[in-house]
Design an enzyme around this catalytic site. Structure first.
Site, short mmCIF file in Angstrom:
data_model
loop_
_atom_site.label_atom_id
_atom_site.label_comp_id
_atom_site.label_asym_id
_atom_site.label_seq_id
_atom_site.Cartn_x
_atom_site.Cartn_y
_atom_site.Cartn_z
N TYR A 112 0.87 -1.12 -0.06
CA TYR A 112 -0.18 -0.07 -0.06
C TYR A 112 0.90 1.19 -0.05
O TYR A 112 1.75 1.45 0.77
CB TYR A 112 -0.79 0.04 1.12
CG TYR A 112 -2.04 1.05 1.26
CD1 TYR A 112 -2.83 1.08 0.06
CD2 TYR A 112 -1.99 1.97 2.15
CE1 TYR A 112 -3.98 1.99 0.21
CE2 TYR A 112 -2.68 3.19 2.23
CZ TYR A 112 -3.80 3.13 1.18
OH TYR A 112 -5.00 3.85 1.27
N CYS B 10 -2.46 49.75 -13.23
CA CYS B 10 -1.06 50.17 -13.01
C CYS B 10 -0.50 50.51 -14.34
O CYS B 10 -0.91 49.59 -15.34
CB CYS B 10 -0.31 49.18 -12.20
SG CYS B 10 1.48 49.24 -12.11
N CYS C 284 1.58 47.04 -14.99
CA CYS C 284 0.55 45.80 -15.12
C CYS C 284 -0.81 45.88 -14.95
O CYS C 284 -1.28 46.95 -15.13
CB CYS C 284 1.30 44.84 -13.88
SG CYS C 284 0.69 45.34 -12.32
N CYS D 5 0.91 49.96 -8.92
CA CYS D 5 0.21 49.10 -8.08
C CYS D 5 1.06 48.92 -7.00
O CYS D 5 2.12 49.20 -6.76
CB CYS D 5 -0.27 47.76 -8.72
SG CYS D 5 1.42 46.70 -8.99
N HIS E 111 4.35 46.97 -7.28
CA HIS E 111 5.55 47.72 -8.02
C HIS E 111 5.91 48.96 -7.08
O HIS E 111 7.12 49.23 -7.13
CB HIS E 111 4.96 48.40 -9.28
CG HIS E 111 4.85 47.65 -10.57
ND1 HIS E 111 3.94 46.92 -10.99
CD2 HIS E 111 6.07 47.11 -11.13
CE1 HIS E 111 4.28 46.13 -12.13
NE2 HIS E 111 5.52 46.06 -12.20
#
Length: 670
Positions: A326, A609, A612, A622, A625
């Site tokens: 097992y 942002c 991004c 953002c 960052h």
């Protein structure tokens, strides 16, 4: 109705017997192994395409489930604290195929005189068999078969030594299911409801008791990596002639100031480097213990690139084929009740050369190298000695890996000569250490060639002799970030912090992919935008429920149920109380949670942002960052202090480093 080999004339042959012993296996393959172990005279029967077997001479009927036939459900809305068990096919349309097995077992239970749970001996197998007998049979007439392999000998021994139902395992399994269901359904619905109230749109989001802290850790590691700025440090690099070999070595000391390095180098150039000590020791490379599931998953991932979940699935198939024990075990131990000589004899049919090598080492006396980890239900994974007839590529690789590891564990330790040479500068009293090692006896390494080991030539030097310094100079090095997770290293992290179980960790990792919270790139795990947003919300607003320590503590409590130290209702009620308290707080923050998730899912408008897809917080950046910008500004100051380089040179190093995080690179590209 199909008949097996054997002459049944004169017997009452029927697929509809009465007053029989009903044996319930977890999977059809396991059921058939039990049939073959018990008798060559059996009847193969079929009900709505679900097979079962009758052994008339022993008045036994053997049937199987296909894993769980029952699962939890509850009312809509949240918070939800009431749960009930229902047939799985009624809850999940994808599981409709289980209906025919449930109907068959319901009919077979009706006419049985006693019931034997022969499902896998773990908490899941205990719950599967228990739920079938509880709903369709009589628990007072139920027993348990306990076995770790599907060999004929072990199955017969297990049947001849039936035990009472393992209620502690059952209770632990039920508690785990309820705790996980309550946690997952409530937090998942909380997230989805918050989004719907904010955006008026329905989305599917999920959370889990173990899944969520695992996701949070992946996101933390990712963001640490993406905002990483490599910082400089210095070491002193020496190129020396040692014996007939030229070596490049570094002083251990790290420097954070170039002036300090150059000052020391000036002094060392006027110094002598001598051999202070030349130490030779004979040592052993201890052979490994046999695999538990976690070790097998790590090794199969390293060697063959298999995911932990795929390794577990392959192990399950090999177990059902009867060729290994097992696999879902935490043990690294083989008990003395297992006949190792018999296993080795069986393996010699396919692995003759390995067995010959083993016998040369051990002279037929096998002593298992037992590991530290144990499991109350099963021993370590071992080959049964039964040779598989046909295996696919992955199955063959994993099977041979298990065989070699088992044979290595009963072989002999390797022997090595280790050399440590300590060099010292006479005036400065600074030391250098060089280590070499040469294998003098291969031992288990011949059987298990996957082990990483550098076999080197030893160096002929005399203590007190002067070492020729070819060059000595400062070396600028850059700090490295933590490595990204792979499936295998994430499993290791889960194991180290003790969340999940050996049977669930691989599946939980795959669930993160199924939920689209993470993806892989070149085998490394990257969180998606959705994964980052969900992780952040969970950590911010459900921090205790997603805390690793809390999750690990709950694992301990669930395990204590197995040992009778905890009551399942206590543990379940504790989770209900925690969830209840959190939802009082949740109602106050629901709008904020909904807005954060809705922005992350692009369901409501927001200012993005400039670098991004996340929301801009300040200066068009953002929060991620902004964190990167703060780290970059700090790093530049450290670079200036340590190196004296101008900003142009510093940025050139940072831009050119492969360790520089993407968010840092984004800023440098502006």
């Amino acid at each position: 109705m199909n008949f097996s080999e054997g002459d049944f004339r004169g017997l009452n042959i029927s697929c509809n017997p009465r007053n029989y012993t009903l044996i319930i296996a977890e999977k059809p393959k396991a059921a058939r192994k039990i049939v073959d172990a018990f008798s060559s005279k059996f009847i193969t029967c079929k009900s709505n395409s679900a097979l079962y077997w009758v052994i008339p001479t022993r008045n036994i009927v053997i049937a199987s489930a296909v894993g769980h036939l029952f699962n939890l459900t509850g009312p809509s809305g949240f918070p939800v604290f009431e749960v009930e068990w229902k047939p799985l096919w009624e809850i999940d349309k994808k599981s409709y195929y289980t209906r025919k097995y449930l109907i068959l077992l319901q009919r077979l239970c009706k006419y049985a005189k006693e019931y034997i749970n022969a499902c896998d001996y773990d908490i899941e197998g205990s719950v599967i068999g228990y739920m079938i007998i509880k709903n369709f049979g009589d628990l007072k007439k139920a027993k348990r078969m306990k076995f770790s392999s599907l060999t004929k000998e072990e199955l017969i021994k297990s049947f001849n030594n039936l035990q009472p139902l393992d209620y502690n395992m059952v209770n632990a399994g039920i508690a785990r299911h309820i705790v996980d269901w309550l946690w997952g359904i409530n937090v998942s619905r909380a997230l989805m409801n918050a989004v719907k109230d904010t955006s008026k749109k329905s989305v599917i989001l999920s959370a889990g008791r173990v899944q969520s802290p695992t996701l949070i850790e992946v996101v933390k590691r990712h963001l640490d990596r993406e905002t990483f700025v490599p910082l400089p440090y210095f070491k002193i690099e020496l190129k020396i002639r040692l014996g007939n070999i030229i070596n490049t070595v570094y002083l251990d000391q790290e420097f954070h100031n170039i002036d300090d390095v150059e000052s020391l180098i000036t002094r060392l150039k006027k110094d002598k480097l001598i051999v202070d000590k030349n130490i030779l020791n004979k040592d052993k490379i201890i052979r490994p213990p046999p695999f538990n599931l976690g070790d097998l998953q790590l090794e199969a991932g390293r060697l063959f690139g298999l995911s932990p979940y795929r390794t577990e699935r392959v192990g399950e198939e090999l177990y059902l084929d009867g060729v290994i024990s097992y696999p879902r075990t935490n043990s690294q131990k083989i008990p003395p009740t297992i006949n190792i000589n018999e296993i080795v004899t069986g393996l010699s049919q396919r692995f003759g050369k390995l067995v010959d090598e083993l016998n040369l080492m051990t002279k037929g006396k096998f002593i298992v190298r037992q590991g530290n980890k144990d499991d109350p239900a099963h021993p370590a994974i071992y080959p049964t000695g039964v040779i598989p007839k046909k295996l696919g590529k992955q199955e063959s690789e994993v099977y041979e890996l298990i065989v070699r590891r088992f044979l290595a564990s009963i072989s002999r330790d390797a022997e090595v000569t280790r050399q440590r040479i300590i060099l010292e500068f006479e005036k400065e009293k600074l030391k250098l250490q060089l280590d070499f090692q040469k294998i003098t006896y291969e031992g288990w390494l011949k059987i298990y060639p996957y082990h990483r080991f550098e076999n080197e030539e030893l160096v002929n030097v005399n203590e007190g002799s002067e070492v020729e310094i070819i060059s000595i100079k400062p070396k600028l090095l850059l700090a490295k970030p933590s490595t990204r997770f792979t499936r295998v290293s994430l499993l290791k992290w889960m194991e180290d912090v003790k969340i999940g179980t050996e049977a669930t960790r691989g599946k939980i990792i795959e669930t993160l992919f199924q939920r689209k919270y993470v993806v892989t790139k070149r085998s490394y795990i990257y969180p998606t935008k959705l994964g980052i947003i969900v992780s952040e919300v969970l950590e911010k607003y459900f921090n205790e429920l997603t805390d690793v320590k809390m999750t690990a503590d709950m694992e301990d409590k669930l395990d204590e149920i197995i040992y009778g130290k905890k009551n399942k209702d206590e543990v379940i009620n504790e989770v209900k109380d925690k969830i209840s308290k959190y939802f009082e707080k949740y109602n106050e923050e629901k709008k904020i949670i909904g807005l954060e998730l809705a922005k992350g899912l692009n369901l409501v408008a927001y200012n993005k942002c400039k670098l991004c897809d996340f929301e801009a917080m300040k200066d068009g950046l953002c929060k991620y960052h902004l964190i990167a910008k703060e780290k970059l500004d700090e790093a530049i100051k450290i670079w200036e202090d340590r190196t004296g380089y101008d900003i142009k040179m510093i940025l050139k190093y940072i831009k050119g480093s492969k360790s520089t995080g993407k968010l840092i690179s984004d800023l440098l590209s502006i």
